[in-house]
Design an enzyme around this catalytic site. Structure first.
Site, PDB file in Angstrom:
ATOM      1  CG  PHE A 115      -2.366   0.238   0.867  1.00  0.00           C
ATOM      2  CD1 PHE A 115      -2.911   1.501   0.980  1.00  0.00           C
ATOM      3  CD2 PHE A 115      -3.147  -0.799   0.396  1.00  0.00           C
ATOM      4  CE1 PHE A 115      -4.241   1.718   0.635  1.00  0.00           C
ATOM      5  CE2 PHE A 115      -4.479  -0.585   0.055  1.00  0.00           C
ATOM      6  CZ  PHE A 115      -5.029   0.685   0.181  1.00  0.00           C
ATOM      7  CD  GLN A 235      -5.217  11.026   2.042  1.00  0.00           C
ATOM      8  OE1 GLN A 235      -6.061  10.164   2.186  1.00  0.00           O
ATOM      9  NE2 GLN A 235      -3.974  10.888   2.487  1.00  0.00           N
ATOM     10  CG  HIS A 237      -7.836   8.244  -2.716  1.00  0.00           C
ATOM     11  ND1 HIS A 237      -7.538   7.663  -3.939  1.00  0.00           N
ATOM     12  CD2 HIS A 237      -7.663   7.278  -1.797  1.00  0.00           C
ATOM     13  CE1 HIS A 237      -7.207   6.392  -3.740  1.00  0.00           C
ATOM     14  NE2 HIS A 237      -7.282   6.130  -2.458  1.00  0.00           N
ATOM     15  CG  LEU A 247     -11.736   5.021  -2.527  1.00  0.00           C
ATOM     16  CD1 LEU A 247     -10.687   6.108  -2.599  1.00  0.00           C
ATOM     17  CD2 LEU A 247     -11.869   4.489  -1.097  1.00  0.00           C
ATOM     18  CD  GLU A 250      -2.681   4.356  -1.374  1.00  0.00           C
ATOM     19  OE1 GLU A 250      -3.387   4.353  -0.361  1.00  0.00           O
ATOM     20  OE2 GLU A 250      -1.680   5.046  -1.506  1.00  0.00           O
ATOM     21  NE  ARG A 281      -4.547   6.962   0.150  1.00  0.00           N
ATOM     22  CZ  ARG A 281      -5.500   6.482   0.920  1.00  0.00           C
ATOM     23  NH1 ARG A 281      -6.187   7.304   1.698  1.00  0.00           N
ATOM     24  NH2 ARG A 281      -5.768   5.200   0.921  1.00  0.00           N
ATOM     25  CG  HIS A 347     -10.231   9.575   0.535  1.00  0.00           C
ATOM     26  ND1 HIS A 347     -11.322   8.783   0.272  1.00  0.00           N
ATOM     27  CD2 HIS A 347      -9.371   8.807   1.237  1.00  0.00           C
ATOM     28  CE1 HIS A 347     -11.123   7.590   0.789  1.00  0.00           C
ATOM     29  NE2 HIS A 347      -9.958   7.570   1.383  1.00  0.00           N
ATOM     30  NE  ARG A 389      -6.693   8.506   6.296  1.00  0.00           N
ATOM     31  CZ  ARG A 389      -6.896   7.546   5.416  1.00  0.00           C
ATOM     32  NH1 ARG A 389      -6.145   6.463   5.431  1.00  0.00           N
ATOM     33  NH2 ARG A 389      -7.858   7.640   4.513  1.00  0.00           N
TER      34      ARG A 389
END
Lengths: 574, 235
Positions: A115, A235, A237, A247, A250, A281, A347, A389
């Protein structure tokens, strides 16, 4: 109606439900949720939960700590992050014991995948750290926790939205809610109140968030004199499905998916030479926007391609079923054969209500506690995510700090009694609502909301600058003026969504102003906050957390230091 | 393009009985039906009531009957319809207001099958082992989002005389635990399901499988429960 419960939890996502399960032995627990609990946005989480189990490759909590600190662009409080990453393996095993159906390795252990931002050896190579259940990890963990709540007879107030926090002297003593189904107001008295109300993505035009993510808890805390921390860090994404913003996890890149521009080039090689498509991100979102700004988007448009065509049908059906389903339904193409159009989408908000490492809400930069009030999850800021994050750290945050808040509440309520029994807070809200309904204002909620979403997208999203932020603040200010004349034409009591959305809009406008102001004052770039006029990180001046306070003269910005323990800030390169 | 939505309306606060109201909405072919419903609510008639949350088929809030078939409003695109779409609340359940139904009985049935892992052996320090083949047995069932489309479409549940049938959604969850290799309460579960209102209420009519927005093979799973019960009794 007035009810009493020892513990009242606002929000039935993972943080709220984990806290509920923790408190169950010690007293009467009630969970208030704006939507039916299983509809909470935690259920939309796809990718996974990180823990240094080392089930597929060697891993250590020290590496997880470093990755999270670096991911946060050195703004995260390292003592809190250390607590979180060291607790992670216990969290995973506890979830598995509760019954969460994690995907498995051939030997039967919990499977883990790559990730973004998670590496071995302090940044050398990507590491398989994310535990997952196909690409519906949030769904299965939410279902498992909800079932545990049912098993332990937790009381729910479903489809109730909170109108105000009740304080008895300086202590939080309960909430006033509106029961959507009947329009009746309830006064819920408590010895401890936990805010676990999630994020506020609906402030932006393109977002992965559900309609209920309007930041109610953060705004209510703010109105009660509690500051909001690090709100400039929003954030985006990198891979939201174009154009809806849904979404696309990831996890797709974790399984080997690649981002390509108009020329078919794997452009992340340029922006993040080491980990490429698995960079943090904020790095990837900026890269995509630079590509599209420089006319290398697909067909010259505002999106790039996420290419899964080399992964093969089996892997996609097995591990990325949900994503494949969205792409087929909403775009009519098949990710097995076609690349997916993606663009950055709002996001997650790293900022929120400041707390200590046990969820106790802090009311100033010195760390003074607000008795009786706790916060956990996306609406809180501990801070474990700092300026950005990492993927799969949110589900971990919810479970670690949801539990810790529960433990703290259990410990603390021994000293608390129920507050005064006056129904006054409820009567006050009843009269406010009556006035709002009677007012016959000329402004329509939908127009104001759409304008706010465009303003935030234009001036407060990935790339910011002073002129834009000032314009944004001005526009939000004028929307707040117009909001005073908002009209709610539906006068009915039952399921009055128009009324609820009008109240949500008030919260959203307040939060928009806080976000833009925080961004204006932070004259540097760090993590998700990028200033075109101050493109470099400036630790000397800004290695500190932003706190915005509501004052009679308007919002006021102050700062507090970051807790640095093991890792001194250094250049953040992926 | 212009699309016409003929929508079931009923507000017990003011209406004696239900009626249909038709709205015209400007829509892009790739818009969701949910987007059209919101447009009506925000631009034409704020009293129209329906549930929604995620907007992309993962929360299960916006189950309704669309042109006679149950599904999620956020998963239906405008382009798959001709000029007029009929939108009604989910059948089987009592209408509370417009497209909102009372799902309490649905969740009670769900709770009745003990939707949680039951074990006697104390857990190990780490994870209980489970092989990928074992996980595959029930992994489709974990997709369920409790949207109630299956139960609302089931002719057995629609029939007053057999309305106590626990229903496909509860059985999917029961399947999920019965076939989870870590669960240790098979006997207890099978006793619960071995009833006329349990698994045997299913008449293999396939409506549930046809409408499930998450492509869960519901009828097949209920069949597997029946087979397991039968085999246990005839060992």
């Amino acid at each position: 109606m007035i009810h009493q419960h020892d513990f009242i939890i606002i929000g039935a996502g993972l943080a709220g439900l984990r806290a509920a399960v923790e408190c169950v032995g010690q007293g009467d627990v009630a969970v208030v949720s704006k939507v039916f609990p299983t509809r909470s946005h935690s259920g939309a989480a796809q990718g996974g939960i990180t823990a240094s189990l080392g089930n597929e490759e060697e891993d250590r909590w020290e590496w997880h700590l470093f990755d999270t600190v670096k991911g946060s662009d050195y703004l995260g409080d390292q003592d809190a992050i250390e607590i979180m990453v060291r607790d992670a393996p216990r969290v995973i095993y506890e979830l598995e014991h509760m019954g969460v159906p994690f995907s498995r390795t051939p030997e039967g252990k919990i499977a883990q995948r790559n990730f973004g931002g998670h590496t071995r050896d302090f940044g050398k190579k990507p590491v398989k750290r994310a535990c997952y259940a196909a690409d519906r990890t949030g769904r299965v963990v939410l279902d498992t926790l909800y079932d545990q709540c049912l098993r332990h007879h937790v009381k729910f107030y479903p489809e109730n939205y909170v109108l105000s926090l009740v304080f008895d002297q300086k202590r939080c003593a309960g909430v006033v809610t509106c029961d959507l189904a009947t329009g009746e107001l309830l006064l819920l008295q408590a010895k401890a109140v936990l805010l676990a109300t999630g994020g506020c993505g609906r402030i932006y035009k393109t977002t992965s968030n559900g309609f209920a993510s309007t930041g109610d808890g953060m705004s209510l805390a703010f109105q009660s004199g509690i500051p909001l921390e690090d709100m400039e860090f929003v954030q985006f994404h990198p891979t939201g499905l174009y154009p809806l913003g849904i979404l696309v996890s990831e996890a797709a890149r974790g399984e080997g998916g690649l981002l390509r521009n108009r020329l078919g080039k794997r452009f992340m090689e340029r922006y993040a030479p080491t980990v490429k498509d698995l960079a943090a991100r904020d790095v990837v979102s900026r890269a995509i926007l630079i590509e599209t700004r420089e006319k290398r988007g697909i067909g010259g448009m505002d999106y790039v391609h996420l290419d899964l065509t080399h992964l093969g049908e089996e892997k996609i059906e097995e591990r990325l079923w949900e994503i494949a389903s969205f792409v087929r339904i909403y775009l009519g193409i098949d990710p097995i054969y076609d690349p997916i159009p993606v663009q950055p989408t709002c996001h997650y908000i790293m900022g929120g209500i400041p707390t200590d490492v046990d969820g106790r809400v802090l009311r100033d930069e010195k760390g003074s506690i607000t008795p009786g009030l706790y916060a956990a999850g996306e609406c809180a800021c501990v801070s474990v995510h700092g300026a950005n994050r990492l993927g799969c750290n949110s589900l971990l945050d919810l479970l670690v700090f949801g539990r810790r808040s529960g433990l703290a509440m259990k410990k603390d309520i021994i000293q608390y009694e129920y507050g005064s029994h006056s129904a006054e807070p409820m009567k006050r809200m009843e009269s406010r609502i009556k006035d709002l309904l009677k007012h016959k204002g000329k402004e329509r909620g939908d127009s104001l909301r759409k304008r706010m979403q465009s303003v935030m997208m234009e001036y407060g999203s990935v790339f910011r600058n002073e002129e834009g932020l000032k314009k944004g603040i001005e526009e939000i200010g004028s929307l707040k003026e117009r909001y005073k004349d908002i009209g709610v034409s539906d006068q009915k009591k039952a399921f009055n969504y128009e009324l609820m959305e009008a109240i949500e809009l008030g919260h959203q406008l307040d939060l928009s102003e806080v976000i833009l102001l925080s961004a204006l004052q932070r004259r540097e770039s760090r993590g998700a906050h990028y200033r075109e006029d101050f493109p470099v990180r400036a630790d000397r001046y800004f290695l500190k957390h932003t706190l915005v306070f509501e004052t009679p003269k308007g919002p006021e910005v102050r700062y507090k230091p970051v807790k640095v323990t093991r890792f001194q800030p250094e250049a953040r390169v992926y | 393009m212009l699309i016409r939505l003929k929508i079931f309306r009923f507000d017990p606060e003011k209406d004696e009985k239900p009626y249909y109201q038709t709205y015209e909405v400007e829509a892009d072919p790739m818009d969701r039906l949910l987007d059209c419903l919101n447009r009506i609510r925000w631009e034409q008639d704020p009293t129209l009531s329906f549930r929604m949350s995620c907007g992309h088929g993962v929360c299960g809030s916006d189950g309704m009957r669309i042109n006679g078939v149950c599904g999620l409003a956020c998963q239906k695109l405008v382009r798959s319809f001709k000029e007029e779409v009929l939108i009604e609340p989910l059948p089987v359940f009592k209408v509370v207001k417009d497209l909102i139904v009372d799902l309490d009985p649905f969740f009670e049935k769900y709770q009745s099958i003990k939707p949680y892992l039951i074990t006697q052996t104390p857990p190990p320090d780490q994870e209980r082992k489970q092989l990928p083949e074992e996980h595959r047995q029930f992994k489709e069932a974990i997709r369920c989002i409790l949207c109630a489309c299956c139960t609302a479409s089931c002719p057995v549940n629609q029939n007053r005389e057999t309305e106590n049938y626990v229903g496909p959604a509860a059985l999917v969850r029961a399947f999920r635990y019965l076939f989870d290799s870590r669960d240790e309460a098979s006997e207890e579960r099978m006793a619960l399901l071995d009833q006329e209102e349990g698994a045997w209420g299913c008449q293999t009519l396939w409506k549930c499988t046809e409408v499930c927005p998450k492509d869960i093979p519901v009828t097949k799973q209920i069949g597997q429960i029946k087979k397991r019960i039968y085999e246990a009794k005839n060992k």
